[in-house]
Design a protein around this motif. Structure first.
Motif, short mmCIF file in Angstrom:
data_model
loop_
_atom_site.label_atom_id
_atom_site.label_comp_id
_atom_site.label_asym_id
_atom_site.label_seq_id
_atom_site.Cartn_x
_atom_site.Cartn_y
_atom_site.Cartn_z
N ASN A 10 0.66 -1.26 -0.12
CA ASN A 10 0.09 -0.04 -0.01
C ASN A 10 0.84 1.13 0.00
OD1 ASN A 10 0.92 0.43 2.64
ND2 ASN A 10 -1.11 -0.37 3.53
N LYS A 13 3.44 -1.00 3.31
CA LYS A 13 2.95 -2.31 4.08
C LYS A 13 2.54 -3.30 3.10
CE LYS A 13 0.00 -4.38 7.20
NZ LYS A 13 -1.34 -4.30 8.06
N VAL A 66 0.12 -5.88 1.54
CA VAL A 66 -1.19 -6.12 1.88
C VAL A 66 -1.63 -7.01 0.85
CG1 VAL A 66 -1.83 -3.49 2.51
CG2 VAL A 66 -1.86 -4.39 0.06
N LEU A 111 -9.61 -4.09 -0.61
CA LEU A 111 -8.45 -2.86 -0.32
C LEU A 111 -9.05 -1.46 -0.61
CD1 LEU A 111 -5.66 -4.50 -2.59
CD2 LEU A 111 -5.98 -4.80 -0.09
N TYR A 157 -0.90 2.05 -4.86
CA TYR A 157 -0.24 0.71 -4.22
C TYR A 157 0.86 0.55 -5.12
CZ TYR A 157 -4.44 -0.44 -1.55
OH TYR A 157 -5.39 -0.12 -0.55
#
Length: 191
Positions: free
Chosen positions: A101, A105, A107, A162, A167
């Protein structure tokens, strides 16, 4: 150094009408990657693969703008293994991806899409590759499916899980000699 006859060689058989030669190695009745299992004497390769482009498709086959992704999409990459001994293109040995993301992090993933120890049966190949992929020519051209279909997955990234925002899709490709490369593709999920 031995003489051979057409269609009856010491290394295999050329099927009439094929117009090309496959050099295959079998272990336990399954076709395996000959570079992985023993390789060819004197073979070296120091060039990493290239991951050229990320492509998103809807179920109807239409491409999706990577900065306007929503709903279910299948992700593919255009990637090849460039050989350092002449620059020829071949298929990848290993391919994987993960999605981060905007905060960095992870995801989604990491997932390994393929590891080409064995030559895959045609039905599996039809899942891994997409229209436009060619293998029976000197310079191959591959579109690999990242979001692989499986008994438990439909082969799509479901972006509804999400939150909207930026991203990064990190794609890692490797060849059988251990050369690897990672390319990062920015995407955006919209509501």
């Amino acid at each position: 150094g031995r003489r051979v006859k057409a269609f009856q060689t010491v290394i295999g058989k050329v099927h009439p009408g094929s117009a090309h030669v496959h050099l295959s190695r079998y272990v336990g009745g399954r076709a395996v990657n000959p570079l992985r299992f023993g390789g060819m004497l004197g073979y070296t390769d120091t060039a990493p693969p290239e991951v050229r482009q990320l492509i998103a498709y809807r179920n109807d086959g239409r491409t999706v703008d990577l900065q306007k992704i929503r709903g279910a999409v299948a992700l593919f990459v255009d990637a090849v293994d460039i050989q350092s001994n002449g620059g020829n293109n071949t298929g990848l040995y290993r391919l994987g991806y993960r999605i981060r993301n905007g905060a960095g992090k992870v995801v989604v993933g990491p997932y390994q899409c393929l590891q080409m120890d064995e030559v895959v049966p045609e039905p599996i190949g039809n899942i891994l590759y997409t229209t436009g992929s060619t293998r029976n020519r000197f310079q191959t051209s591959w579109l690999y499916r990242l979001t692989v279909k499986s008994p438990s997955a439909d082969g799509a990234l479901h972006t509804g899980h999400l939150p909207p925002g930026p991203y990064a899709v990190e794609v890692t490709a490797a060849d059988v000699m251990g050369n690897s490369t990672t390319e990062v593709f920015p995407i955006a999920i919209i509501p």
